[in-house]
Design a protein around this motif. Structure first.
Motif, PDB file in Angstrom:
ATOM      1  N   SER A 319      96.996 -24.292  32.805  1.00 26.27           N
ATOM      2  CA  SER A 319      96.078 -23.764  33.815  1.00 26.27           C
ATOM      3  C   SER A 319      96.823 -23.453  35.118  1.00 26.27           C
ATOM      4  CB  SER A 319      94.921 -24.731  34.079  1.00 26.27           C
ATOM      5  OG  SER A 319      94.134 -24.876  32.928  1.00 26.27           O
ATOM      6  N   VAL A 320      97.982 -22.841  34.967  1.00 32.31           N
ATOM      7  CA  VAL A 320      98.837 -22.407  36.079  1.00 32.31           C
ATOM      8  C   VAL A 320      99.258 -23.601  36.945  1.00 32.31           C
ATOM      9  CG1 VAL A 320      99.140 -20.666  37.892  1.00 32.31           C
ATOM     10  CG2 VAL A 320      97.521 -20.251  36.059  1.00 32.31           C
ATOM     11  N   ASP A 321      99.955 -24.536  36.299  1.00 30.42           N
ATOM     12  CA  ASP A 321     100.575 -25.626  37.048  1.00 30.42           C
ATOM     13  C   ASP A 321     101.565 -25.040  38.054  1.00 30.42           C
ATOM     14  OD1 ASP A 321     101.518 -28.606  37.233  1.00 30.42           O
ATOM     15  OD2 ASP A 321     103.354 -27.432  36.906  1.00 30.42           O
ATOM     16  N   LEU A 322     101.546 -25.537  39.270  1.00 34.54           N
ATOM     17  CA  LEU A 322     102.354 -24.974  40.341  1.00 34.54           C
ATOM     18  C   LEU A 322     103.840 -24.944  39.990  1.00 34.54           C
ATOM     19  CD1 LEU A 322     102.723 -23.973  43.285  1.00 34.54           C
ATOM     20  CD2 LEU A 322     102.821 -26.379  43.980  1.00 34.54           C
ATOM     21  N   HIS A 323     104.353 -26.056  39.478  1.00 35.89           N
ATOM     22  CA  HIS A 323     105.786 -26.136  39.198  1.00 35.89           C
ATOM     23  C   HIS A 323     106.191 -25.179  38.079  1.00 35.89           C
ATOM     24  CE1 HIS A 323     104.616 -30.016  41.015  1.00 35.89           C
ATOM     25  NE2 HIS A 323     105.789 -29.914  41.636  1.00 35.89           N
ATOM     26  N   LEU A 324     105.384 -25.110  37.029  1.00 37.41           N
ATOM     27  CA  LEU A 324     105.691 -24.203  35.927  1.00 37.41           C
ATOM     28  C   LEU A 324     105.575 -22.748  36.361  1.00 37.41           C
ATOM     29  CD1 LEU A 324     103.852 -26.011  32.981  1.00 37.41           C
ATOM     30  CD2 LEU A 324     106.327 -25.821  33.328  1.00 37.41           C
ATOM     31  N   ALA A 325     104.577 -22.458  37.169  1.00 38.98           N
ATOM     32  CA  ALA A 325     104.389 -21.079  37.625  1.00 38.98           C
ATOM     33  C   ALA A 325     105.546 -20.636  38.519  1.00 38.98           C
ATOM     34  CB  ALA A 325     103.063 -20.949  38.378  1.00 38.98           C
ATOM     35  N   VAL A 326     106.017 -21.535  39.378  1.00 40.22           N
ATOM     36  CA  VAL A 326     107.166 -21.206  40.237  1.00 40.22           C
ATOM     37  C   VAL A 326     108.410 -20.990  39.382  1.00 40.22           C
ATOM     38  CG1 VAL A 326     108.723 -22.092  42.012  1.00 40.22           C
ATOM     39  CG2 VAL A 326     106.252 -22.355  42.279  1.00 40.22           C
ATOM     40  N   LEU A 327     108.615 -21.850  38.391  1.00 36.23           N
ATOM     41  CA  LEU A 327     109.757 -21.679  37.488  1.00 36.23           C
ATOM     42  C   LEU A 327     109.668 -20.368  36.727  1.00 36.23           C
ATOM     43  CD1 LEU A 327     110.262 -25.263  36.009  1.00 36.23           C
ATOM     44  CD2 LEU A 327     111.887 -23.973  37.406  1.00 36.23           C
ATOM     45  N   HIS A 328     108.442 -19.995  36.358  1.00 39.58           N
ATOM     46  CA  HIS A 328     108.227 -18.732  35.642  1.00 39.58           C
ATOM     47  C   HIS A 328     108.677 -17.551  36.505  1.00 39.58           C
ATOM     48  CE1 HIS A 328     106.540 -16.058  32.700  1.00 39.58           C
ATOM     49  NE2 HIS A 328     105.607 -15.600  33.516  1.00 39.58           N
ATOM     50  N   GLN A 329     108.342 -17.569  37.782  1.00 37.07           N
ATOM     51  CA  GLN A 329     108.767 -16.497  38.669  1.00 37.07           C
ATOM     52  C   GLN A 329     110.275 -16.547  38.908  1.00 37.07           C
ATOM     53  OE1 GLN A 329     106.153 -15.020  41.563  1.00 37.07           O
ATOM     54  NE2 GLN A 329     107.692 -14.734  43.152  1.00 37.07           N
ATOM     55  N   ALA A 330     110.820 -17.761  39.044  1.00 41.60           N
ATOM     56  CA  ALA A 330     112.251 -17.908  39.290  1.00 41.60           C
ATOM     57  C   ALA A 330     113.069 -17.381  38.114  1.00 41.60           C
ATOM     58  CB  ALA A 330     112.591 -19.368  39.562  1.00 41.60           C
ATOM     59  N   VAL A 331     112.679 -17.750  36.901  1.00 47.20           N
ATOM     60  CA  VAL A 331     113.426 -17.293  35.723  1.00 47.20           C
ATOM     61  C   VAL A 331     113.218 -15.795  35.515  1.00 47.20           C
ATOM     62  CG1 VAL A 331     113.709 -17.567  33.226  1.00 47.20           C
ATOM     63  CG2 VAL A 331     113.367 -19.576  34.665  1.00 47.20           C
ATOM     64  N   GLY A 332     112.058 -15.274  35.913  1.00 48.26           N
ATOM     65  CA  GLY A 332     111.856 -13.837  35.865  1.00 48.26           C
ATOM     66  C   GLY A 332     112.867 -13.111  36.736  1.00 48.26           C
ATOM     67  N   ALA A 333     113.125 -13.673  37.920  1.00 53.59           N
ATOM     68  CA  ALA A 333     114.130 -13.074  38.814  1.00 53.59           C
ATOM     69  C   ALA A 333     115.527 -13.198  38.215  1.00 53.59           C
ATOM     70  CB  ALA A 333     114.067 -13.748  40.182  1.00 53.59           C
ATOM     71  N   ILE A 334     115.810 -14.348  37.594  1.00 50.96           N
ATOM     72  CA  ILE A 334     117.109 -14.526  36.933  1.00 50.96           C
ATOM     73  C   ILE A 334     117.266 -13.514  35.805  1.00 50.96           C
ATOM     74  CG2 ILE A 334     118.449 -16.100  35.472  1.00 50.96           C
ATOM     75  CD1 ILE A 334     117.292 -18.407  37.152  1.00 50.96           C
ATOM     76  N   LEU A 335     116.188 -13.274  35.060  1.00 46.51           N
ATOM     77  CA  LEU A 335     116.231 -12.284  33.984  1.00 46.51           C
ATOM     78  C   LEU A 335     116.597 -10.905  34.535  1.00 46.51           C
ATOM     79  CD1 LEU A 335     115.777 -11.396  31.069  1.00 46.51           C
ATOM     80  CD2 LEU A 335     113.321 -11.224  31.571  1.00 46.51           C
ATOM     81  N   VAL A 336     116.014 -10.535  35.657  1.00 52.21           N
ATOM     82  CA  VAL A 336     116.351  -9.246  36.279  1.00 52.21           C
ATOM     83  C   VAL A 336     117.843  -9.195  36.604  1.00 52.21           C
ATOM     84  CG1 VAL A 336     116.024  -7.828  38.347  1.00 52.21           C
ATOM     85  CG2 VAL A 336     114.042  -8.812  37.187  1.00 52.21           C
ATOM     86  N   GLY A 337     118.378 -10.301  37.127  1.00 52.06           N
ATOM     87  CA  GLY A 337     119.798 -10.350  37.445  1.00 52.06           C
ATOM     88  C   GLY A 337     120.673 -10.212  36.210  1.00 52.06           C
ATOM     89  N   THR A 338     120.281 -10.872  35.112  1.00 49.29           N
ATOM     90  CA  THR A 338     121.079 -10.785  33.883  1.00 49.29           C
ATOM     91  C   THR A 338     121.006  -9.381  33.284  1.00 49.29           C
ATOM     92  OG1 THR A 338     119.275 -11.542  32.428  1.00 49.29           O
ATOM     93  CG2 THR A 338     120.705 -13.230  33.387  1.00 49.29           C
ATOM     94  N   VAL A 339     119.852  -8.729  33.401  1.00 44.39           N
ATOM     95  CA  VAL A 339     119.723  -7.359  32.895  1.00 44.39           C
ATOM     96  C   VAL A 339     120.594  -6.408  33.717  1.00 44.39           C
ATOM     97  CG1 VAL A 339     118.121  -5.415  32.655  1.00 44.39           C
ATOM     98  CG2 VAL A 339     117.462  -7.683  31.837  1.00 44.39           C
ATOM     99  N   ALA A 340     120.632  -6.604  35.031  1.00 47.41           N
ATOM    100  CA  ALA A 340     121.513  -5.791  35.874  1.00 47.41           C
ATOM    101  C   ALA A 340     122.971  -6.004  35.469  1.00 47.41           C
ATOM    102  CB  ALA A 340     121.312  -6.148  37.345  1.00 47.41           C
ATOM    103  N   TRP A 341     123.332  -7.232  35.204  1.00 44.34           N
ATOM    104  CA  TRP A 341     124.681  -7.577  34.746  1.00 44.34           C
ATOM    105  C   TRP A 341     124.993  -6.867  33.423  1.00 44.34           C
ATOM    106  CZ3 TRP A 341     125.957 -13.325  33.100  1.00 44.34           C
ATOM    107  CH2 TRP A 341     127.271 -13.396  32.619  1.00 44.34           C
ATOM    108  N   GLY A 342     124.074  -7.022  32.458  1.00 40.18           N
ATOM    109  CA  GLY A 342     124.289  -6.406  31.154  1.00 40.18           C
ATOM    110  C   GLY A 342     124.312  -4.887  31.213  1.00 40.18           C
ATOM    111  N   ALA A 343     123.401  -4.307  32.002  1.00 39.40           N
ATOM    112  CA  ALA A 343     123.360  -2.847  32.131  1.00 39.40           C
ATOM    113  C   ALA A 343     124.662  -2.339  32.739  1.00 39.40           C
ATOM    114  CB  ALA A 343     122.172  -2.435  32.993  1.00 39.40           C
ATOM    115  N   HIS A 344     125.202  -3.083  33.687  1.00 42.86           N
ATOM    116  CA  HIS A 344     126.475  -2.694  34.290  1.00 42.86           C
ATOM    117  C   HIS A 344     127.608  -2.753  33.269  1.00 42.86           C
ATOM    118  CE1 HIS A 344     130.196  -3.128  36.621  1.00 42.86           C
ATOM    119  NE2 HIS A 344     129.586  -2.362  37.509  1.00 42.86           N
TER     120      HIS A 344
END
Length: 355
Positions: A319-344
């Motif tokens: 039910s959108v636990d605060l800690h899990l939701a924050v981690l979800h956004q944080a890892v989403g940002a990390i995913l964007v960084g890894t995709v930029a790395w891989g695309a490069h």
């Protein structure tokens, strides 16, 4: 006859090699700050803190209220907006200070990011250390950072008069621009690291596989931002079914399909949870292609999207636990960084073939 040899004088590193590496490390540091800002932005949203500061004072807003009278004055400004009147009426000053804290930290980080970019940028520019062809790119990233601050206020302003929250469209623009800046910083840093090793290296180019994957991921990030802005994560707390059905029965189609696709929390929740697997398929294809050029980047992409999917499911079921939701956004940002790395890495492989 004894000859005296001249003392050896240490020569500085060649600017062609040392400057690009130094600039790359600086850009990675700025990208890390942007990542922190995205995480704090998620906390600000999840704690409903984003409207606690009702003015945009770029200079004077650097300091928080420093006296009880100043705190009361800020609280009185908050009491005049719809969020307080309709949602938080009766909130204590102590509770207001809590939500004020997160919005203040978020804005302070924004100022810190600006300084962390502007001052070294000026230093490298004055020393003429920026490699040819990169000045415009750094200037564009700096301009996007300035625009991000304006977008942030534009977003906040949408919730100060007629709404009890910010526009989910403006929130999406704010989040996606931050992620784009972070990806641009990573990409440019990677280009400069290659240039430091080989002064004749050409910048990486975007490949078809990478572009297709980025477009699929963009849709998922957009849906995620809309889900966040509409609090649609609360629409269901079960997985894979939504409230006992695969497709939600509570979707409101009364205002048309387009309106439902952009405003209905049940439909957007459904789309976000299942488009994720379209994104996973695209990311797998990209990661397999990247593996031939950069195995570490491929592993990073696989790891990031795997953790992200699990966190998404856990966030829903909690039910959108605060800690899990924050981690979800944080890892989403990390995913964007890894995709930029891989695309490069894919783009470097293509550039090497064209050279």
């Amino acid at each position: 006859m004894t000859s005296l040899s001249q003392p050896r004088i240490a020569t500085p590193l060649s600017p062609d090699r040392s400057a690009p590496q130094a600039i790359a490390l600086w850009l990675y540091g700025v990208a890390l700050l942007v990542f922190c800002m995205v995480v704090v932005g998620g906390i600000t949203r999840l704690t409903e803190s984003g409207l606690s500061i009702t003015e945009w004072n770029v200079v004077t807003g650097t300091l928080p209220p420093l006296s009880e009278a100043a705190w009361v004055a800020e609280f009185e400004k908050y009491k005049r907006i719809p969020e307080y009147i309709e949602v938080n009426a009766g909130m204590s000053l102590a509770e207001f200070k809590t939500i004020y804290f997160w919005e203040y930290v978020h804005r302070l980080l924004g100022r810190l990011v600006g300084l962390a970019f502007a001052l070294p940028f000026a230093w490298f520019a004055i020393r003429r250390a920026i490699p040819q062809g990169y000045g415009w790119r750094l200037l564009a990233l700096f301009a996007l950072g300035g625009l991000q601050g304006a977008i942030g206020w534009w977003m906040v302003a949408s919730g100060l008069t007629e709404r009890t929250d910010v526009s989910h469209f403006r929130l999406a623009v704010h989040l996606l621009n931050a992620l784009f800046i972070m990806a641009g910083l990573v990409w440019t840093a990677r280009d400069l690291q290659v240039l430091a090793r080989d002064p004749a290296a050409r910048p990486a180019r975007m490949t078809g596989v990478a572009l297709a994957t980025i477009l699929v991921l963009f849709v998922q990030l957009l849906l995620g931002a809309w889900v966040a802005g509409l609090n649609a994560g609360y629409a269901a707390k079960s997985w894979p079914l939504m409230n006992g059905s695969f497709f939600p029965v509570d979707v409101d189609w009364s205002q048309g399909v387009v309106y439902a696709l952009t405003h209905d929390p049940f439909l957007l929740h459904f789309l976000h949870r299942w488009w994720a697997f379209v994104a996973v398929a695209a990311l797998v294809v990209m990661a397999r292609a990247v593996r031939k050029a950069d195995r570490a980047a491929s592993i990073a992409i696989h790891s990031a999207f795997g953790v992200q999917v699990l966190l998404g499911i856990a966030t829903v079921m909690s039910s959108v636990d605060l800690h899990l939701a924050v981690l979800h956004q944080a890892v989403g940002a990390i995913l964007v960084g890894t995709v930029a790395w891989g695309a490069h890495s894919l783009g470097r492989k293509g550039a090497a073939r064209r050279a």
